[in-house]
Enzyme design. Sequence first.
Site, PDB file in Angstrom:
ATOM      1  N   ASP A 197      66.586  25.145  17.324  1.00 32.43           N
ATOM      2  CA  ASP A 197      67.415  26.149  16.834  1.00 32.43           C
ATOM      3  C   ASP A 197      66.437  27.072  15.725  1.00 32.43           C
ATOM      4  OD1 ASP A 197      66.810  24.244  14.743  1.00 32.43           O
ATOM      5  OD2 ASP A 197      69.286  23.880  14.781  1.00 32.43           O
ATOM      6  N   ASN A 210      78.059  17.099   8.270  1.00 32.93           N
ATOM      7  CA  ASN A 210      79.294  17.626   9.098  1.00 32.93           C
ATOM      8  C   ASN A 210      79.514  17.282  10.590  1.00 32.93           C
ATOM      9  OD1 ASN A 210      77.862  19.370  10.187  1.00 32.93           O
ATOM     10  ND2 ASN A 210      79.170  21.314   9.450  1.00 32.93           N
ATOM     11  N   HIS A 232      76.982  18.050  12.823  1.00 30.25           N
ATOM     12  CA  HIS A 232      76.463  18.924  13.749  1.00 30.25           C
ATOM     13  C   HIS A 232      75.147  18.374  14.237  1.00 30.25           C
ATOM     14  CE1 HIS A 232      74.164  21.066  10.066  1.00 30.25           C
ATOM     15  NE2 HIS A 232      73.372  20.599  10.944  1.00 30.25           N
ATOM     16  N   GLU A 269      77.926  23.607  15.537  1.00 31.94           N
ATOM     17  CA  GLU A 269      78.886  23.221  14.560  1.00 31.94           C
ATOM     18  C   GLU A 269      80.047  22.806  15.093  1.00 31.94           C
ATOM     19  OE1 GLU A 269      77.822  23.077  11.660  1.00 31.94           O
ATOM     20  OE2 GLU A 269      77.172  25.078  10.648  1.00 31.94           O
TER      21      GLU A 269
HETATM   22  C1  GLP Z   1      69.751  21.484  10.056  1.00 31.31           C
HETATM   23  C2  GLP Z   1      69.284  21.467  11.251  1.00 31.31           C
HETATM   24  C3  GLP Z   1      69.264  20.488  12.142  1.00 31.31           C
HETATM   25  C4  GLP Z   1      68.991  19.221  11.198  1.00 31.31           C
HETATM   26  C5  GLP Z   1      70.220  18.911  10.328  1.00 31.31           C
HETATM   27  C6  GLP Z   1      69.893  17.864   9.205  1.00 31.31           C
HETATM   28  O1  GLP Z   1      70.751  22.167   9.626  1.00 31.31           O
HETATM   29  N1  GLP Z   1      69.692  22.726  12.014  1.00 31.31           N
HETATM   30  O2  GLP Z   1      68.551  20.292  13.500  1.00 31.31           O
HETATM   31  O3  GLP Z   1      69.246  17.923  12.132  1.00 31.31           O
HETATM   32  O4  GLP Z   1      70.566  20.025   9.725  1.00 31.31           O
HETATM   33  O5  GLP Z   1      68.964  18.279   8.396  1.00 31.31           O
HETATM   34  P1  GLP Z   1      68.333  17.115   7.415  1.00 31.31           P
HETATM   35  O6  GLP Z   1      67.352  16.395   8.396  1.00 31.31           O
HETATM   36  O7  GLP Z   1      67.496  17.960   6.603  1.00 31.31           O
HETATM   37  O8  GLP Z   1      69.410  16.329   6.506  1.00 31.31           O
END
Ligand code: GLP
Length: 248
Positions: A67, A136, A138, A143
């Site tokens: 992304d 959440n 995702h 989402e």
């Molecule tokens: C972000 C990214 C995801 C990631 C997630 C968790 O928003 N778009 O690809 O896996 O949130 O993030 P973190 O590893 O900082 O908890």
Amino acid sequence: MRIVRCAGYREMSRQAANLISAQVIMKPSCVLGLATGSSPVGAYDQLAEWVKKKDLSFAEVSTVNLDEYRGLAPQDSHSYRYFMDNNLFDRVDVRKERTNVPDGLCADPAAECARYDALVDRLGGIDLQLLGIGRNGHIGFNEPGDAFIRDTHLTALTESTLEANRRFFEDASQMPCEALTLGIRHILQARRVVVIASGVEKADAIARAFTGPVTPRLPASILQFHPDVVLVADEAALSLLDKAEAAV
Ligand code: GLP
């Protein structure tokens, strides 16, 4: 699903790096699906160290990131392209032209999404997809919503995601509220999926994703349909999954 149970973030990172390096050693020209966020940083550090020691090479690897924020330039320190360059690509021997991140500055998001899907198809799909998980549920920026979205798409970030990711922005007003993300199709078509999770704030999403109903309200739950998922997580992230399994 196979669970690799780890004591904490360091061990999770090493175990995830082990799986990625095994993939690269087995198939040097593999396609890696990569993630951003705080979860994969330790694994990327470990991979960079092995490449530096010449124990591993990314010379033939192609990468596809999940992304990118809409509206951020690659040189913007908050962009996911910048994150990947800094945390991995500039520290290993991957060929930059074989690294792919959606273009956050694209004028026509629909065209960029179509280009990205065609690119993944042309590469022959993803051999190993590394995934973090949002609080959440995702994955990438898929989402929670009314339906799973099949293809790469532009998405509005939910309040929960905006809140969780605001910590990366010194000025919260600079945080984009939209992003381009790979859809569920290419994630599910990846030949192997490695999910990493550390910390108690991920425990609820992990438990619901792997023991609850498969629902677009919790996008990671779709992974229950994938035949080769490895969940690499620490005790804190697994705590509610353990309870849910004990209750069965
Ligand atoms: C972000 C990214 C995801 C990631 C997630 C968790 O928003 N778009 O690809 O896996 O949130 O993030 P973190 O590893 O900082 O908890």
